[in-house]
Design a protein around this motif. Structure first.
Motif, mmCIF file in Angstrom:
data_model
loop_
_atom_site.group_PDB
_atom_site.id
_atom_site.type_symbol
_atom_site.label_atom_id
_atom_site.label_comp_id
_atom_site.label_asym_id
_atom_site.label_seq_id
_atom_site.Cartn_x
_atom_site.Cartn_y
_atom_site.Cartn_z
ATOM 1 N N PRO A 153 0.869 -1.247 -0.075
ATOM 2 C CA PRO A 153 -0.009 -0.155 -0.023
ATOM 3 C C PRO A 153 0.717 1.357 0.006
ATOM 4 C CG PRO A 153 -0.880 -1.493 1.406
ATOM 5 C CD PRO A 153 0.299 -2.297 1.007
ATOM 6 N N ASP A 154 2.011 1.224 0.992
ATOM 7 C CA ASP A 154 2.822 2.684 0.786
ATOM 8 C C ASP A 154 3.369 2.756 -0.530
ATOM 9 O OD1 ASP A 154 4.559 0.318 0.948
ATOM 10 O OD2 ASP A 154 5.624 1.103 2.925
ATOM 11 N N VAL A 155 3.827 1.691 -1.151
ATOM 12 C CA VAL A 155 4.325 2.004 -2.506
ATOM 13 C C VAL A 155 3.410 2.693 -3.563
ATOM 14 C CG1 VAL A 155 5.619 0.920 -4.627
ATOM 15 C CG2 VAL A 155 6.226 0.130 -2.263
ATOM 16 N N ILE A 156 2.205 2.203 -3.646
ATOM 17 C CA ILE A 156 1.196 2.445 -4.483
ATOM 18 C C ILE A 156 0.768 3.809 -4.205
ATOM 19 C CG2 ILE A 156 -1.289 1.999 -4.954
ATOM 20 C CD1 ILE A 156 -0.740 -1.128 -4.528
ATOM 21 N N ILE A 157 0.536 4.028 -2.757
ATOM 22 C CA ILE A 157 -0.018 5.467 -2.397
ATOM 23 C C ILE A 157 1.258 6.458 -2.831
ATOM 24 C CG2 ILE A 157 -0.210 7.142 -0.479
ATOM 25 C CD1 ILE A 157 -1.776 4.710 0.873
ATOM 26 N N VAL A 158 2.602 6.163 -2.639
ATOM 27 C CA VAL A 158 3.292 7.235 -3.309
ATOM 28 C C VAL A 158 3.413 7.245 -4.815
ATOM 29 C CG1 VAL A 158 5.978 7.595 -3.568
ATOM 30 C CG2 VAL A 158 5.010 6.875 -1.019
ATOM 31 N N PHE A 159 3.377 6.265 -5.582
ATOM 32 C CA PHE A 159 3.235 6.211 -7.048
ATOM 33 C C PHE A 159 2.010 7.029 -7.480
ATOM 34 C CE2 PHE A 159 1.766 4.274 -11.134
ATOM 35 C CZ PHE A 159 3.063 4.738 -11.727
ATOM 36 N N ILE A 160 0.981 6.802 -6.927
ATOM 37 C CA ILE A 160 -0.333 7.475 -7.144
ATOM 38 C C ILE A 160 -0.074 9.057 -6.954
ATOM 39 C CG2 ILE A 160 -2.713 8.011 -6.479
ATOM 40 C CD1 ILE A 160 -3.090 4.949 -6.528
ATOM 41 N N TYR A 161 0.442 9.338 -5.846
ATOM 42 C CA TYR A 161 0.851 10.819 -5.310
ATOM 43 C C TYR A 161 1.706 11.518 -6.379
ATOM 44 C CZ TYR A 161 2.332 14.685 -2.541
ATOM 45 O OH TYR A 161 2.277 16.147 -2.009
ATOM 46 N N PHE A 162 2.822 10.740 -6.634
ATOM 47 C CA PHE A 162 3.649 11.371 -7.447
ATOM 48 C C PHE A 162 3.185 11.577 -9.076
ATOM 49 C CE2 PHE A 162 7.078 10.991 -10.754
ATOM 50 C CZ PHE A 162 7.894 11.681 -10.321
ATOM 51 N N ILE A 163 2.145 10.675 -9.472
ATOM 52 C CA ILE A 163 1.798 11.009 -10.766
ATOM 53 C C ILE A 163 0.682 12.013 -10.821
ATOM 54 C CG2 ILE A 163 0.422 9.896 -12.650
ATOM 55 C CD1 ILE A 163 3.387 8.985 -12.429
ATOM 56 N N PHE A 164 -0.346 11.807 -9.683
ATOM 57 C CA PHE A 164 -1.742 12.555 -9.915
ATOM 58 C C PHE A 164 -1.779 13.826 -8.819
ATOM 59 C CE2 PHE A 164 -3.078 8.264 -10.903
ATOM 60 C CZ PHE A 164 -3.444 8.544 -12.320
ATOM 61 N N ALA A 165 -0.631 14.226 -8.152
ATOM 62 C CA ALA A 165 -0.360 15.507 -7.433
ATOM 63 C C ALA A 165 -0.345 16.990 -8.140
ATOM 64 C CB ALA A 165 0.542 15.346 -6.301
ATOM 65 N N ASN A 166 -0.144 16.728 -9.490
ATOM 66 C CA ASN A 166 0.332 17.891 -10.037
ATOM 67 C C ASN A 166 -1.263 18.283 -10.784
ATOM 68 O OD1 ASN A 166 3.008 18.049 -10.023
ATOM 69 N ND2 ASN A 166 3.170 16.158 -11.118
ATOM 70 N N THR A 167 -2.027 19.004 -9.960
ATOM 71 C CA THR A 167 -3.410 19.397 -10.296
ATOM 72 C C THR A 167 -3.473 20.841 -10.674
ATOM 73 O OG1 THR A 167 -3.846 20.237 -7.743
ATOM 74 C CG2 THR A 167 -4.228 17.912 -8.315
ATOM 75 N N SER A 168 -2.400 21.683 -10.682
ATOM 76 C CA SER A 168 -2.184 22.890 -11.309
ATOM 77 C C SER A 168 -1.075 23.089 -11.795
ATOM 78 C CB SER A 168 -2.726 23.852 -10.369
ATOM 79 O OG SER A 168 -1.829 24.122 -9.229
ATOM 80 N N VAL A 169 -0.796 24.336 -12.615
ATOM 81 C CA VAL A 169 0.712 24.878 -12.814
ATOM 82 C C VAL A 169 1.290 25.000 -11.805
ATOM 83 C CG1 VAL A 169 1.938 26.667 -14.006
ATOM 84 C CG2 VAL A 169 -0.187 25.854 -15.012
#
Length: 198
Positions: A153-169
């Motif tokens: 779970p911790d690996v998946i959460i970090v990966f998802i965060y890394f990919i999808f955290a860029n919500t704005s410029v």
């Protein structure tokens, strides 16, 4: 009864290994509930363009501890705790804090220089991205020590965060700067042999 003792022991070990991240999250939560008006926090403690900073350079540090809303707080806190659990074998608590703060502050300074408008930024994500960069450096430098399963779970959460955290410029800029400074600081730490040896 034995199961309860084992679980208590596991929780204590987990908290001890991730003490720096747990303390940071508790500080984030306390600050969020103390400053209920996010607009005031943004205007008084957020980072903005250098022309609008009014020489209030403390903002480069304070902005790391403030969050827009509960969702923002939760996502950054979860990512921080997960990165901490993955880096626990390599960083001492003070190194973890140093990397979070130095990577975050350098990212916010770079953001102030790069942004010409009065666009504010708050949140711990620049420091979290510096830690994610450190995790990648450790994976590349010490591949034999990464025996964890990729579906944890911790690996998946970090990966998802890394990919999808860029919500704005703004988020993309701050995250990119945090990641870049995290790579640089981690590389220096590798050369200086500052990582723990297992």
């Amino acid at each position: 009864m034995t199961d309860n003792l084992d679980m208590t022991k596991k929780i204590k070990i987990l908290l001890s290994r991730n003490a720096a991240a747990v303390i940071l999250v508790l500080v984030f939560i306390s600050i969020y509930f103390f400053f209920r008006n996010t607009d005031d926090a943004l205007l008084n403690f957020g980072t903005t363009g250098l022309d609008y900073l009014n020489r209030e350079y403390y903002r480069w540090i304070t902005c790391l501890f403030f969050h827009y809303n509960l969702g923002h707080l939760f996502v950054n806190s979860a990512a921080l705790l997960c990165v901490s659990s993955l880096l626990g074998s390599f960083l001492k608590k003070r190194q973890f804090l140093f990397l979070f703060l130095s990577g975050g502050v350098l990212a916010e300074i770079a953001y102030s220089v790069a942004v010409s408008d009065r666009i504010f930024d708050i949140g711990a994500s620049s420091g979290v991205f510096a830690l994610i960069a450190c995790l990648i450096v450790c994976c590349l430098r010490f591949p034999e020590q990464f025996h964890f399963l990729w579906y944890r779970p911790d690996v998946i959460i970090v990966f998802i965060y890394f990919i999808f955290a860029n919500t704005s410029v703004t988020a993309f800029l701050v995250h990119t700067f945090g990641f870049a400074f995290g790579i640089l600081i981690s590389f220096i730490m590798v050369v200086a042999k500052r990582f723990k040896k297992n």
